[in-house]
Design a protein around this motif. Structure first.
Motif, PDB file in Angstrom:
ATOM      1  N   ALA A  53      -0.027   2.857   3.519  1.00 51.58           N
ATOM      2  CA  ALA A  53      -1.120   3.517   3.231  1.00 51.58           C
ATOM      3  C   ALA A  53      -1.612   4.434   4.342  1.00 51.58           C
ATOM      4  O   ALA A  53      -2.319   5.381   4.062  1.00 51.58           O
ATOM      5  CB  ALA A  53      -2.424   2.666   3.139  1.00 51.58           C
ATOM      6  N   ILE A  54      -0.891   4.310   5.557  1.00 49.72           N
ATOM      7  CA  ILE A  54      -1.203   5.054   6.599  1.00 49.72           C
ATOM      8  C   ILE A  54      -0.476   6.582   6.610  1.00 49.72           C
ATOM      9  O   ILE A  54      -1.050   7.665   6.184  1.00 49.72           O
ATOM     10  CB  ILE A  54      -1.057   4.626   8.171  1.00 49.72           C
ATOM     11  N   ARG A  87       2.401   5.808  16.222  1.00 50.79           N
ATOM     12  CA  ARG A  87       2.200   5.099  14.696  1.00 50.79           C
ATOM     13  C   ARG A  87       1.506   3.956  14.895  1.00 50.79           C
ATOM     14  O   ARG A  87       0.664   3.461  14.055  1.00 50.79           O
ATOM     15  CB  ARG A  87       3.648   4.813  14.217  1.00 50.79           C
ATOM     16  N   MET A  88       1.899   2.962  15.891  1.00 54.67           N
ATOM     17  CA  MET A  88       1.128   1.762  15.965  1.00 54.67           C
ATOM     18  C   MET A  88      -0.302   1.815  16.185  1.00 54.67           C
ATOM     19  O   MET A  88      -1.019   1.111  15.684  1.00 54.67           O
ATOM     20  CB  MET A  88       1.839   0.898  16.954  1.00 54.67           C
ATOM     21  N   LEU A  89      -0.649   2.820  17.031  1.00 57.05           N
ATOM     22  CA  LEU A  89      -2.082   3.223  17.005  1.00 57.05           C
ATOM     23  C   LEU A  89      -2.691   3.419  15.790  1.00 57.05           C
ATOM     24  O   LEU A  89      -3.788   2.959  15.644  1.00 57.05           O
ATOM     25  CB  LEU A  89      -2.257   4.469  18.023  1.00 57.05           C
ATOM     26  N   PHE A  90      -2.155   4.244  14.945  1.00 55.73           N
ATOM     27  CA  PHE A  90      -2.652   4.536  13.459  1.00 55.73           C
ATOM     28  C   PHE A  90      -2.549   3.263  12.820  1.00 55.73           C
ATOM     29  O   PHE A  90      -3.634   2.957  12.235  1.00 55.73           O
ATOM     30  CB  PHE A  90      -1.631   5.605  12.941  1.00 55.73           C
ATOM     31  N   TYR A  91      -1.592   2.700  13.079  1.00 50.89           N
ATOM     32  CA  TYR A  91      -1.498   1.188  12.030  1.00 50.89           C
ATOM     33  C   TYR A  91      -2.563   0.388  12.399  1.00 50.89           C
ATOM     34  O   TYR A  91      -3.363  -0.397  11.552  1.00 50.89           O
ATOM     35  CB  TYR A  91      -0.119   0.633  12.488  1.00 50.89           C
ATOM     36  N   ILE A  92      -2.767  -0.039  13.777  1.00 51.02           N
ATOM     37  CA  ILE A  92      -3.921  -0.959  14.294  1.00 51.02           C
ATOM     38  C   ILE A  92      -5.354  -0.420  13.715  1.00 51.02           C
ATOM     39  O   ILE A  92      -6.126  -1.269  13.484  1.00 51.02           O
ATOM     40  CB  ILE A  92      -3.872  -1.150  15.722  1.00 51.02           C
ATOM     41  N   GLU A  94      -6.123   1.560  11.307  1.00 51.59           N
ATOM     42  CA  GLU A  94      -6.188   1.313   9.777  1.00 51.59           C
ATOM     43  C   GLU A  94      -6.458  -0.213   9.432  1.00 51.59           C
ATOM     44  O   GLU A  94      -7.416  -0.684   8.523  1.00 51.59           O
ATOM     45  CB  GLU A  94      -5.043   1.909   8.972  1.00 51.59           C
ATOM     46  N   THR A  95      -5.680  -0.904  10.250  1.00 48.51           N
ATOM     47  CA  THR A  95      -5.984  -2.456   9.934  1.00 48.51           C
ATOM     48  C   THR A  95      -7.318  -2.889  10.186  1.00 48.51           C
ATOM     49  O   THR A  95      -8.069  -3.536   9.523  1.00 48.51           O
ATOM     50  CB  THR A  95      -4.840  -3.229  10.601  1.00 48.51           C
ATOM     51  N   TYR A  96      -7.766  -2.450  11.446  1.00 46.52           N
ATOM     52  CA  TYR A  96      -9.085  -2.942  11.752  1.00 46.52           C
ATOM     53  C   TYR A  96     -10.259  -2.252  10.822  1.00 46.52           C
ATOM     54  O   TYR A  96     -11.082  -2.937  10.509  1.00 46.52           O
ATOM     55  CB  TYR A  96      -9.372  -2.282  13.149  1.00 46.52           C
ATOM     56  N   ARG A  97     -10.101  -1.116  10.173  1.00 44.39           N
ATOM     57  CA  ARG A  97     -10.889  -0.641   9.312  1.00 44.39           C
ATOM     58  C   ARG A  97     -11.144  -1.360   8.087  1.00 44.39           C
ATOM     59  O   ARG A  97     -12.023  -1.467   7.698  1.00 44.39           O
ATOM     60  CB  ARG A  97     -10.476   0.869   9.127  1.00 44.39           C
ATOM     61  N   ARG A  98      -9.852  -1.694   7.606  1.00 46.58           N
ATOM     62  CA  ARG A  98      -9.652  -2.555   6.340  1.00 46.58           C
ATOM     63  C   ARG A  98     -10.339  -3.930   6.706  1.00 46.58           C
ATOM     64  O   ARG A  98     -11.007  -4.540   5.875  1.00 46.58           O
ATOM     65  CB  ARG A  98      -8.564  -2.884   6.183  1.00 46.58           C
ATOM     66  N   TYR A  99     -10.148  -4.445   7.961  1.00 49.82           N
ATOM     67  CA  TYR A  99     -10.691  -5.613   8.184  1.00 49.82           C
ATOM     68  C   TYR A  99     -12.177  -5.765   8.232  1.00 49.82           C
ATOM     69  O   TYR A  99     -12.882  -6.848   7.705  1.00 49.82           O
ATOM     70  CB  TYR A  99     -10.197  -6.278   9.645  1.00 49.82           C
TER      71      TYR A  99
END
Length: 293
Positions: A53-54, A87-92, A94-99
């Motif tokens: 999704a990112i 990439r991991m910065l973007f990943y985390i 987006e994950t927190y946003r969804r959380y």
């Protein structure tokens, strides 16, 4: 729109994604990360994989939350990406946003939100020597940035699930260099991995599916190379005279059509994927397929 590289990567990641689609494997992976944990239950784990999704380059990823206390992000890579920490910065993020959405919290609230602690991992299956850990600050700012992420790199072949996956990938790469036939590559990879104990139980329980995945990957990589060679040849021939845009377009169209015909004759890709790989409209590919039959 999904492109030809996307299709290839999704195929390549299918074994990784399939293996960790089973919650018991996710649980075991985390227990290997934290051997001190002895009371973890499968219901304590909530898979949060982002499904690309990112950005359209993240496919073989695994994200999960453990008891609302830890969020674990794992990405497998066969080719080292120097932008992994970013990439991991973007990943985390987006994950927190969804959380926050899932837990009905908001960063705009006057109350501090509660977040699970992050753990970041990269499973690297290539042959280059890599450090055990990479740092966002070190990678991009020589250690001087106040923004920091640390990602553990798992690249050794051992008895852990990550280590077995690395072993599986390296065996597959070795067989690709040795054989020209996709079935030989897949069958030999399967045999050697069973012999060495790489993902053995999973391989035995999903023998046909795993072999099909590997054969499909091999065929797609061969066809992709053929397409690249044909495209470069057409561009060289059509680009000799600058300004001949009409001739270039004709040459490219001829190349796309001839490539599509070759892929149709090989019968290893769907018409939709052939359309994506060549750039031809699906209607044109369907027309070429009917002419063949």
């Amino acid at each position: 729109m999904t492109n030809d590289i996307t299709v290839k990567r999704k195929s390549k990641d299918s074994v990784f994604v399939k293996f960790f689609s089973y919650i018991e494997n996710v649980k075991k992976l985390y227990e290997e990360f934290h051997p001190e944990i002895t009371d973890l239950k499968e219901e304590d784990i909530q898979v949060q994989t982002l499904d690309s999704a990112i950005v359209n380059t993240i496919y073989n990823d695994l994200g999960f939350i453990v008891k609302d206390r830890y969020v674990v992000l794992v990405e497998a890579q066969s080719t080292w990406n120097p932008n992994m920490a970013l990439r991991m910065l973007f990943y985390i993020s987006e994950t927190y946003r969804r959380y926050l959405v899932d837990t009905q919290q908001s960063e705009h609230s006057t109350t501090k939100v509660k977040l699970p602690k992050p753990e970041l991992y990269v499973i690297y299956t290539g042959e280059q020597e890599k450090p055990n850990e990479i740092s966002f600050s070190e990678e991009f700012f020589g250690g001087s940035s106040e923004i920091e992420l640390k990602i553990k790199v798992l690249s050794k072949v051992d008895t852990t699930l990550a280590g077995q996956y690395v072993g599986f990938c390296r065996v597959f790469d070795e067989q690709r260099k040795r054989y020209e036939n996709s079935i030989e590559v897949a069958i030999e990879t399967y045999r050697i991995c069973i012999e060495k104990g790489y993902l053995e139980e999973f391989m035995k329980n999903h023998e046909k599916e795993v072999i099909d995945m590997m054969a499909q990957l091999f065929d797609e990589e061969v066809m992709r190379k053929q397409y690249d060679i044909a495209s470069r040849r057409a561009e060289r021939e059509a680009g000799r005279l600058e300004g001949r845009s009409e001739g270039i377009n004709v040459g490219r169209m001829e190349t796309m059509i001839s490539t599509a015909k070759a892929l149709i004759n090989m019968g290893a890709m769907s018409l939709e994927n052939i359309s994506l790989a060549t750039g031809l409209p699906l209607e044109k590919v369907e027309e070429l397929s009917k002419m063949k039959s």
